[in-house]
Design a protein around this motif. Structure first.
Motif, PDB file in Angstrom:
ATOM      1  N   GLU A   1       1.665  -5.259  -8.888  1.00 27.15           N
ATOM      2  CA  GLU A   1       1.214  -4.037  -9.261  1.00 27.15           C
ATOM      3  C   GLU A   1       0.084  -3.775  -8.309  1.00 27.15           C
ATOM      4  O   GLU A   1      -0.875  -4.518  -8.158  1.00 27.15           O
ATOM      5  N   GLY A   2      -0.129  -2.412  -8.089  1.00 29.62           N
ATOM      6  CA  GLY A   2      -1.175  -1.993  -7.323  1.00 29.62           C
ATOM      7  C   GLY A   2      -1.187  -2.387  -5.875  1.00 29.62           C
ATOM      8  O   GLY A   2      -0.078  -2.359  -5.308  1.00 29.62           O
ATOM      9  N   THR A   3      -2.268  -2.772  -5.386  1.00 31.39           N
ATOM     10  CA  THR A   3      -2.461  -3.247  -4.061  1.00 31.39           C
ATOM     11  C   THR A   3      -2.617  -4.604  -3.708  1.00 31.39           C
ATOM     12  O   THR A   3      -3.311  -5.136  -3.117  1.00 31.39           O
TER      13      THR A   3
ATOM     14  N   LYS B   1       3.192   5.906  -5.682  1.00 34.36           N
ATOM     15  CA  LYS B   1       3.172   6.000  -7.270  1.00 34.36           C
ATOM     16  C   LYS B   1       1.948   6.891  -7.716  1.00 34.36           C
ATOM     17  O   LYS B   1       2.270   7.508  -8.698  1.00 34.36           O
TER      18      LYS B   1
ATOM     19  N   HIS C   1       0.701  -1.061  -0.134  1.00 30.12           N
ATOM     20  CA  HIS C   1       0.012   0.023   0.305  1.00 30.12           C
ATOM     21  C   HIS C   1       0.778   1.235  -0.151  1.00 30.12           C
ATOM     22  O   HIS C   1       0.418   2.329  -0.747  1.00 30.12           O
TER      23      HIS C   1
ATOM     24  N   ALA D   1       1.963   1.630  -3.597  1.00 39.10           N
ATOM     25  CA  ALA D   1       0.665   2.376  -4.381  1.00 39.10           C
ATOM     26  C   ALA D   1       0.459   3.522  -4.166  1.00 39.10           C
ATOM     27  O   ALA D   1       0.408   4.494  -5.245  1.00 39.10           O
TER      28      ALA D   1
END
Length: 330
Positions: free
Chosen positions: A133-135, A102, A96, A99
């Motif tokens: 990628e992402g959470t 970013k 997190h 993320a």
């Protein structure tokens, strides 16, 4: 004048034995019909699951997992207490935080490069845990049988924030394993136990399946019929012998078990054993009565299926002689 005539005991026994045999036949036929439908449904579902869309999900996730592992700075092997709730919480927090960075970064490419350089994946037994990628957190499950690698399975977890519970976003786990039930029971309260339990389910399923495959490969010419459920937690087969027919019924109520807990093995006498194991009450008792093979049931509870099968065949003739020619049932 009418008289009540008492039915001879031997005839009553004969009728009871015939009724038992008929009821057993009905149960066996019902089981065979049920498993025949399961096999048919399995073939249909296998075809559906092998369609391009399902293959694409596996291939996409496999490529993403490979990229994540290839970009790692290190892979840490965890043993025993090193794999715990605190480490999983740290992994979630890192996902997190990255993320968020970013999302607020003015130069996403620089941040992406930096992030790739700092990536760490964790190996716990047959599981590889990595940040996607992402959470999202990815878990790769590696299964095996007799030391040889088998299929890979993926599970992707996601949460909207560090404080919210995780959910299963997507996976390649066989649909007939209860992943949604396990998610509801464990993921929100004990995420580490959820991850471990899914790995246990997958490995046990592969182990049971491969045991059946090996028995068919080694002894297929001796097996008359074989049925199994999709998770291989119900298995039925018939051993055709010159002296008897042996029916085997195995149940695995616990899907993480590789040994059955409910076992029933019946020997149905034929040919020379038939006369010595039928009732002496005339035609009503002329049908053979099955006997349970307790030594075979014990073997199936304690050995792998191929080992137990070999044990059953090795001692079958001696057990039949003891049961059907005047000895005590084994």
């Amino acid at each position: 004048m009418f008289y009540n005539v008492k039915q001879p005991r031997s005839l009553s026994q004969a009728m009871g034995e015939v009724n038992f045999m008929q009821e057993e036949d009905i149960r066996l036929e019902t089981t065979r019909a049920r498993f025949a439908n399961v096999v048919k449904r399995h073939a249909q579902l296998t075809e559906r699951l092998s369609r391009d869309s399902d293959k694409m999900i596996f291939e996409r996730l496999q490529k993403e997992f490979e990229a994540a592992r290839a970009s790692q700075s290190q892979e840490i092997n965890l043993d025993g207490e090193q794999w715990n709730d605190g480490l999983l919480a740290t992994i979630r927090e890192q996902v997190h935080m990255e993320a968020d960075r970013k999302a607020t970064s003015g130069d996403a490419n620089d941040m992406l490069t930096s992030h790739f350089q700092e990536k760490v994946t964790y190996r716990v037994g047959n599981k590889v845990i990595c940040c996607l990628e992402g959470t999202r957190i990815g878990i790769l499950y590696e299964t095996s049988f007799a030391g040889e690698p088998c299929e890979l399975y993926h599970c992707v977890l996601e949460s909207k924030s560090f404080l919210e519970k995780m959910t299963v976003l997507e996976h390649t786990i066989p649909f007939f394993l209860p992943i949604r039930e396990v998610e509801n029971d464990l993921l929100s309260s004990n995420a580490m136990r959820f991850i471990d339990h899914i790995g246990e389910l997958l490995q046990a399923y592969v182990d049971r399946r491969e045991q059946v495959r090996l028995v068919k490969e080694l002894y297929g010419n001796q097996i008359g019929e074989l049925y199994h459920s999709l998770p291989y937690h119900m298995i039925e087969f018939v051993l055709e012998d010159s002296d008897c027919k042996v029916t085997v019924s195995l149940r695995y109520p616990d899907l993480v078990s590789v040994l059955p807990t409910r076992v029933k093995v019946l020997a149905w006498p034929m040919h020379q054993y038939k006369k010595s194991h039928t009732s002496s009450a005339g035609a009503m008792g002329s049908q053979p009565i099955p006997a349970r093979l307790s030594y075979a049931e014990d073997a199936l509870r304690t050995m792998s299926l191929p080992e137990a099968y070999a044990e059953i065949v090795l001692n079958l003739q001696q057990a039949l002689q003891q049961m059907f020619q005047g000895g005590s049932p084994s």
